[in-house]
Design a protein around this motif. Sequence first.
Motif, PDB file in Angstrom:
ATOM      1  N   LYS A 163     132.928  36.143  42.293  1.00 36.37           N
ATOM      2  CA  LYS A 163     134.052  36.008  41.369  1.00 36.37           C
ATOM      3  C   LYS A 163     134.209  34.541  41.017  1.00 36.37           C
ATOM      4  N   VAL A 164     134.346  34.265  39.715  1.00 43.07           N
ATOM      5  CA  VAL A 164     134.475  32.893  39.208  1.00 43.07           C
ATOM      6  C   VAL A 164     135.762  32.802  38.400  1.00 43.07           C
ATOM      7  N   SER A 165     136.606  31.826  38.719  1.00 45.02           N
ATOM      8  CA  SER A 165     137.912  31.720  38.067  1.00 45.02           C
ATOM      9  C   SER A 165     138.127  30.347  37.435  1.00 45.02           C
ATOM     10  N   THR A 166     138.810  30.358  36.281  1.00 42.86           N
ATOM     11  CA  THR A 166     139.264  29.136  35.618  1.00 42.86           C
ATOM     12  C   THR A 166     140.788  29.196  35.535  1.00 42.86           C
ATOM     13  N   LYS A 167     141.384  28.277  34.830  1.00 45.52           N
ATOM     14  CA  LYS A 167     142.842  28.260  34.693  1.00 45.52           C
ATOM     15  C   LYS A 167     143.351  29.507  33.998  1.00 45.52           C
ATOM     16  N   SER A 168     142.626  29.979  32.977  1.00 46.99           N
ATOM     17  CA  SER A 168     143.135  31.063  32.130  1.00 46.99           C
ATOM     18  C   SER A 168     142.331  32.347  32.193  1.00 46.99           C
ATOM     19  N   ALA A 169     141.234  32.352  32.951  1.00 50.48           N
ATOM     20  CA  ALA A 169     140.355  33.522  32.937  1.00 50.48           C
ATOM     21  C   ALA A 169     139.563  33.628  34.233  1.00 50.48           C
ATOM     22  N   TRP A 170     138.893  34.762  34.382  1.00 53.36           N
ATOM     23  CA  TRP A 170     138.003  34.958  35.529  1.00 53.36           C
ATOM     24  C   TRP A 170     137.019  36.085  35.194  1.00 53.36           C
ATOM     25  N   PHE A 171     135.919  36.095  35.956  1.00 55.48           N
ATOM     26  CA  PHE A 171     135.031  37.253  35.927  1.00 55.48           C
ATOM     27  C   PHE A 171     134.544  37.513  37.341  1.00 55.48           C
ATOM     28  N   ALA A 172     134.175  38.762  37.585  1.00 54.48           N
ATOM     29  CA  ALA A 172     133.571  39.137  38.863  1.00 54.48           C
ATOM     30  C   ALA A 172     132.384  40.038  38.567  1.00 54.48           C
ATOM     31  N   ALA A 173     131.300  39.870  39.304  1.00 59.04           N
ATOM     32  CA  ALA A 173     130.091  40.668  39.125  1.00 59.04           C
ATOM     33  C   ALA A 173     129.713  41.325  40.443  1.00 59.04           C
ATOM     34  N   ARG A 174     129.448  42.631  40.386  1.00 62.38           N
ATOM     35  CA  ARG A 174     129.072  43.405  41.565  1.00 62.38           C
ATOM     36  C   ARG A 174     127.998  44.415  41.182  1.00 62.38           C
ATOM     37  N   PRO A 175     127.034  44.667  42.059  1.00 65.94           N
ATOM     38  CA  PRO A 175     126.000  45.660  41.749  1.00 65.94           C
ATOM     39  C   PRO A 175     126.529  47.081  41.824  1.00 65.94           C
TER      40      PRO A 175
END
Length: 213
Positions: A163-175
């Motif tokens: 999971k990668v987060s910024t001030k205003s957004a994020w994404f998470a990647a899982r198989p």
Amino acid sequence: MALATGWNEGAGIGKTMVSSSMINKVAQSLGQNLVEVPVGFKWFVDGLSNGSLGFGGEESAGASFLRLDGRAWSTDKDGLIMCLLAAEMEAANGLSPSERYAELTTRFGEPSYKRIDAAASLEQKSRLSKLSVQDVAATSLAGEAIQLIETHAVTGGALGGVKVSTKSAWFAARPSGTEDVYKIYGESFISEQHLDEVLAEAQSLVDGVISSG
């Protein structure tokens, strides 16, 4: 926040790492403890059973919470209890859940949320499930500086991805456990267009990491 009779005063609000950050904002505004766990409702069972969690919910809209006396209603996601809660909210306040949510977006911003799938081989999915924070070299995401990279929840459980987060957004990647794809979850409090940029950069970032070596 007034707690129901029988609830532990320190009872937390549980959410999965890929659920909306709106929950984080609401919990913080209420001064309530937020417990973020990996994907899967099983992570809420102990907390609901011992009363340390008052509520547990996940991205698929599955949720449960304690009875008024502090006992667990259910330790699995329960559609019935959420329907009853929605009815009670409208009966007690005269506003539907969607109207109450509109109040939250006015206060905290309106998030855009989406999940997409990206092709991946069995070997690539295995690499994704074993990523470390150090494997992600990127410093920015969709025009914002990366503030946090996670492969485990604060509670200690493994996400099985990143999971990668910024001030205003994020994404998470899982198989995916059943298909030759990996899932990318993303959210932006800027705009839907910004979310599309987040997801595109997320796929490029993850593809680069799991295709190397």
